[in-house]
Design a protein around this motif. Structure first.
Motif, PDB file in Angstrom:
ATOM      1  N   VAL A   1      81.233  82.123  12.614  1.00 35.80           N
ATOM      2  CA  VAL A   1      81.049  83.456  13.208  1.00 35.80           C
ATOM      3  C   VAL A   1      81.587  84.538  12.279  1.00 35.80           C
ATOM      4  CG1 VAL A   1      81.736  84.942  15.125  1.00 35.80           C
ATOM      5  CG2 VAL A   1      81.038  82.588  15.570  1.00 35.80           C
TER       6      VAL A   1
ATOM      7  N   THR B   1      83.356  76.578  13.963  1.00 32.53           N
ATOM      8  CA  THR B   1      82.543  77.572  14.676  1.00 32.53           C
ATOM      9  C   THR B   1      83.092  78.976  14.456  1.00 32.53           C
ATOM     10  OG1 THR B   1      82.017  75.923  16.377  1.00 32.53           O
ATOM     11  CG2 THR B   1      81.641  78.244  16.919  1.00 32.53           C
TER      12      THR B   1
ATOM     13  N   LEU C   1      73.135  83.185  11.955  1.00 33.12           N
ATOM     14  CA  LEU C   1      73.590  82.844  13.298  1.00 33.12           C
ATOM     15  C   LEU C   1      72.790  81.676  13.876  1.00 33.12           C
ATOM     16  CD1 LEU C   1      75.574  83.696  15.522  1.00 33.12           C
ATOM     17  CD2 LEU C   1      73.789  85.204  16.420  1.00 33.12           C
TER      18      LEU C   1
END
Length: 414
Positions: A77, A73, A42
């Motif tokens: 994730v 992005t 992360l």
């Protein structure tokens, strides 16, 4: 593999490849490691997104079309979140995330962690195939999203070096864990073998106690029966004789109870591996044979002895104990099966020549008066086993003269 090692490294078990979904519940250490991996991936995602949104996009990290930044992005994730599944389905997760390596820069660290997991948890051929596939995807990635400050060939070199280091680290971790499991398995196997040896020694000791108790109890109970029979057939005997016979019966009964108490105590404490609180009485030797013969004479047995043993004090304890048991068994058998007959005992031998023990009695004529003394029929079998274990020879049966003869030769080293 032992069950103790299974919870920590289930992927190294023999059945891990056949049923990879059978994994153990995460331990505290697993939660800590997985949390650090998630935070590391992360953190890289945030750095990559921040770099892509810099005011000077011409020097940003692997820039591309504007719409690619939010898509990248989202892909990053997804890759970071999927790390929580890497222990259960490492290979499947690596294959599922393989297309992300073609376009996503934010998922780079997450993909490296997945590759590392496959190398650690799965055999080398599977890990090598996936690493090769990921290296192929980096070629496409560097073509679609070239680095603005690094040539293509240098980017490929760096990617290959980093991937190789991750694979080498994973192989080292896997080898170390396999070594730990192997050492643990050896230690547990050695402990199990030690417990087995202890159990075997315990069983051998119980067998030895059973043999000793047969010899001792048969001898003493036959004395009890002999004296009790004398009191039964001679109720008008003088009070002195009756008192003497009653004393012998009481002493023999007390000795029998002592022996039973010893063996029961040993068997009870032996189950938990503890030592008996009562020390074992000294075992009889050749020097105790005269007392044994005198005990039979007091019981009314006519015994003649011919002792031709040279240097009896040098007889080994094991040989003397075997000789004692042979004489004891011969006297017991004579009282059981040939009551009233004379018994002749001959002991001879010298160091280097061996020790000879011979017990002879006349074959009984007619029925033995009164009820016979029951026997297990294993006395001579036990004596034969004892003599064989000592390396000697045993003979018994009726000879040419009609007498019953029990003879044994025991080795006596010079």
């Amino acid at each position: 593999m032992t069950s103790a090692a299974a919870p920590e490294y289930p992927w190294l078990l023999p059945g891990a490849l056949a049923s990879p979904t059978k994994v153990a519940r995460r331990t505290t250490r697993d939660w800590l490691v997985d949390s650090h991996c998630f935070l590391l991936a992360l953190g890289w995602l945030l750095v990559a997104v921040a770099d892509a949104r810099r005011p000077a996009p011409e020097i940003a990290l692997n820039t591309g079309p504007a719409w690619l930044i939010p898509v990248d992005t989202v892909l990053g994730v997804v890759a970071c979140g999927s790390l929580w599944l890497r222990r259960r389905w490492p290979v499947g997760l690596a294959v599922a995330l393989l297309p992300l390596a073609l376009v996503s820069a934010t998922a780079a660290v997450a993909l490296l962690i997945v590759v590392f997991t496959v190398v650690v948890h799965r055999p080398f051929p599977i890990a090598a195939a996936l690493v090769g596939a990921y290296l192929v995807t980096t070629v496409v990635f560097n073509q679609l999203r070239p680095d603005p400050v690094m040539p293509f060939w240098l980017a490929m070199v760096w990617t290959t070096v980093i991937t190789g280091l991750v694979m080498a680290w994973g192989m080292f971790v896997r080898a170390r864990r396999q070594l730990v499991l192997s050492l643990r398995d050896r230690a547990e196997r050695a402990e199990a073998e030690q417990q087995l040896r202890v159990a075997q020694a315990r069983q051998l000791e119980r067998t030895r106690i059973a043999r000793e108790m047969h010899d001792v109890l048969a001898h003493r109970i036959s004395l009890l029966s002999l004296h009790a029979g004398a009191l039964e057939f001679r109720p008008d005997a003088p009070p002195e004789e009756i008192a003497r016979a009653a004393g012998v019966i009481r002493g023999s009964a007390y000795s029998v109870l002592q022996d039973l108490r010893e063996v029961i105590g040993v068997l009870r404490t032996d189950t938990d591996g503890g030592e008996s609180p009562v020390p074992e009485r000294p075992q009889p030797t050749l020097a105790d044979v005269p007392a044994l013969i005198e005990e039979s004479r007091v019981a009314g047995v006519r015994v003649t002895v011919s002792d031709l043993v040279a240097a009896p004090e040098t007889v080994p304890a094991a040989v003397g104990r075997s000789a004692y048991r042979i004489v004891q068994e011969g006297l017991t058998n004579a009282r059981k099966h040939a009551a009233g007959t004379a018994v002749a005992i001959r002991l001879a031998g010298a160091p280097g020549d061996g020790l000879t023990v011979e017990i002879r009695n006349r074959w009984p004529v007619g029925d033995v008066p009164g009820p016979g003394i029951p026997g297990a029929g294993t006395g001579l079998v036990g004596i034969g086993e004892r003599v064989n274990l000592a390396g000697g020879r045993l003979e018994y049966g009726r000879d040419d003269s009609g007498d019953f003869r029990l003879a044994a030769w025991l080795p006596w080293p010079a």
